[in-house]
Design a protein around this motif. Sequence first.
Motif, mmCIF file in Angstrom:
data_model
loop_
_atom_site.group_PDB
_atom_site.id
_atom_site.type_symbol
_atom_site.label_atom_id
_atom_site.label_comp_id
_atom_site.label_asym_id
_atom_site.label_seq_id
_atom_site.Cartn_x
_atom_site.Cartn_y
_atom_site.Cartn_z
ATOM 1 N N TRP A 150 -94.994 -34.888 -22.466
ATOM 2 C CA TRP A 150 -95.071 -33.667 -23.277
ATOM 3 C C TRP A 150 -94.245 -33.825 -24.547
ATOM 4 C CZ3 TRP A 150 -93.864 -30.114 -18.510
ATOM 5 C CH2 TRP A 150 -95.005 -30.015 -17.713
ATOM 6 N N LEU A 151 -93.083 -34.450 -24.417
ATOM 7 C CA LEU A 151 -92.228 -34.668 -25.581
ATOM 8 C C LEU A 151 -92.873 -35.678 -26.530
ATOM 9 C CD1 LEU A 151 -89.604 -33.975 -26.987
ATOM 10 C CD2 LEU A 151 -88.481 -35.800 -25.682
ATOM 11 N N ALA A 152 -93.547 -36.690 -25.973
ATOM 12 C CA ALA A 152 -94.253 -37.666 -26.811
ATOM 13 C C ALA A 152 -95.338 -36.978 -27.638
ATOM 14 C CB ALA A 152 -94.850 -38.769 -25.948
ATOM 15 N N MET A 179 -87.029 -21.987 -28.775
ATOM 16 C CA MET A 179 -87.834 -22.990 -28.068
ATOM 17 C C MET A 179 -88.263 -24.103 -29.018
ATOM 18 S SD MET A 179 -90.165 -20.647 -25.522
ATOM 19 C CE MET A 179 -90.450 -21.857 -24.240
ATOM 20 N N LEU A 180 -88.567 -23.741 -30.251
ATOM 21 C CA LEU A 180 -88.915 -24.750 -31.251
ATOM 22 C C LEU A 180 -87.710 -25.614 -31.567
ATOM 23 C CD1 LEU A 180 -90.768 -26.041 -33.390
ATOM 24 C CD2 LEU A 180 -90.026 -24.238 -34.970
ATOM 25 N N LEU A 181 -86.547 -25.006 -31.783
ATOM 26 C CA LEU A 181 -85.346 -25.773 -32.102
ATOM 27 C C LEU A 181 -84.984 -26.721 -30.967
ATOM 28 C CD1 LEU A 181 -83.091 -23.075 -33.827
ATOM 29 C CD2 LEU A 181 -84.536 -24.810 -34.904
ATOM 30 N N LEU A 182 -85.154 -26.269 -29.729
ATOM 31 C CA LEU A 182 -84.879 -27.145 -28.586
ATOM 32 C C LEU A 182 -85.814 -28.350 -28.590
ATOM 33 C CD1 LEU A 182 -83.578 -27.878 -25.883
ATOM 34 C CD2 LEU A 182 -85.204 -26.314 -24.772
ATOM 35 N N ALA A 183 -87.096 -28.109 -28.809
ATOM 36 C CA ALA A 183 -88.069 -29.208 -28.844
ATOM 37 C C ALA A 183 -87.730 -30.186 -29.963
ATOM 38 C CB ALA A 183 -89.475 -28.651 -29.019
ATOM 39 N N LEU A 184 -87.344 -29.659 -31.120
ATOM 40 C CA LEU A 184 -86.985 -30.528 -32.241
ATOM 41 C C LEU A 184 -85.737 -31.345 -31.925
ATOM 42 C CD1 LEU A 184 -87.608 -28.009 -35.163
ATOM 43 C CD2 LEU A 184 -88.962 -30.050 -34.659
ATOM 44 N N ALA A 185 -84.768 -30.727 -31.252
ATOM 45 C CA ALA A 185 -83.554 -31.448 -30.872
ATOM 46 C C ALA A 185 -83.875 -32.599 -29.929
ATOM 47 C CB ALA A 185 -82.562 -30.480 -30.223
ATOM 48 N N LEU A 186 -84.776 -32.363 -28.984
ATOM 49 C CA LEU A 186 -85.173 -33.416 -28.047
ATOM 50 C C LEU A 186 -85.942 -34.527 -28.760
ATOM 51 C CD1 LEU A 186 -86.304 -31.144 -25.076
ATOM 52 C CD2 LEU A 186 -84.316 -32.666 -25.089
ATOM 53 N N ALA A 187 -86.834 -34.154 -29.652
ATOM 54 C CA ALA A 187 -87.614 -35.158 -30.383
ATOM 55 C C ALA A 187 -86.711 -36.025 -31.248
ATOM 56 C CB ALA A 187 -88.675 -34.477 -31.238
ATOM 57 N N ILE A 190 -84.127 -38.063 -28.586
ATOM 58 C CA ILE A 190 -84.711 -39.008 -27.634
ATOM 59 C C ILE A 190 -85.711 -39.950 -28.284
ATOM 60 C CG2 ILE A 190 -86.146 -39.192 -25.556
ATOM 61 C CD1 ILE A 190 -84.880 -36.594 -24.573
ATOM 62 N N LEU A 191 -86.532 -39.412 -29.188
ATOM 63 C CA LEU A 191 -87.586 -40.237 -29.791
ATOM 64 C C LEU A 191 -87.344 -40.536 -31.269
ATOM 65 C CD1 LEU A 191 -90.719 -38.688 -28.047
ATOM 66 C CD2 LEU A 191 -89.454 -40.741 -27.438
#
Length: 222
Positions: A150-152, A179-187, A190-191
């Motif tokens: 999902w993160l990919a 939720m958007l900021l969290l996803a951006l932080a993970l991207a 991690i990636l």
Amino acid sequence: NIVEALHTAGVRSLAYKGPTLAASLYGDIPLREMSDLDVLIDCTSFPAAREALAKLGYQPVFVHSRKQEKARLRSDCECEFSSPDGKVMVDLHWQITAPHLAQHFNFDGLWQRRRMVAIGQKPVPTFSREDTALVLAVHGGKHLWQRLSWLADFAESLRQSLDWQALRVRAREARAERMLLLALALAEGILQVQLPAELAAPIRQDVVVQTIARGIARELFE
């Protein structure tokens, strides 16, 4: 075929995730695993959409009375349908998330901003690039980012020449900015996705986002 049947029935529909996402992000459907087909419609069109699917042989996994169906439309966000042979599952959505999660996406806005993606030789309507990124962020967030795939997908959606300001505005409108900021932080963490300064700064300043992101990273890799 489903999208064409819905169009014939006068139902506006937007395909997302599944093969539509594979085609739009990776350019090749076999490059992404999928288990069902997701289609978003306007809530008021559900009866017509249900009948259009029935004409194609799809039946609801759970059979409801009319009263139960109305209750589900108020309290849930999707209904599952199965093909006659049981090999194809369709999730018919009338909202991106269930009401108790508090996010809200306006279907008319999503429809007006739609783009077309080719599935085989047929054009299929789907979300705009910014809406795709936001929906992926919300989907991953509501499931606590349990799958790296999902993160990919989300990270790949960020490489599609986005209007970053519009993305954040739509996140606020949908009540999904964190939720958007969290996803951006993970991207980013991690990636190694490069984020614009106007988004990287608020992510680093949000202690809650940073704490949750570290916890999710530990769960993914430990």
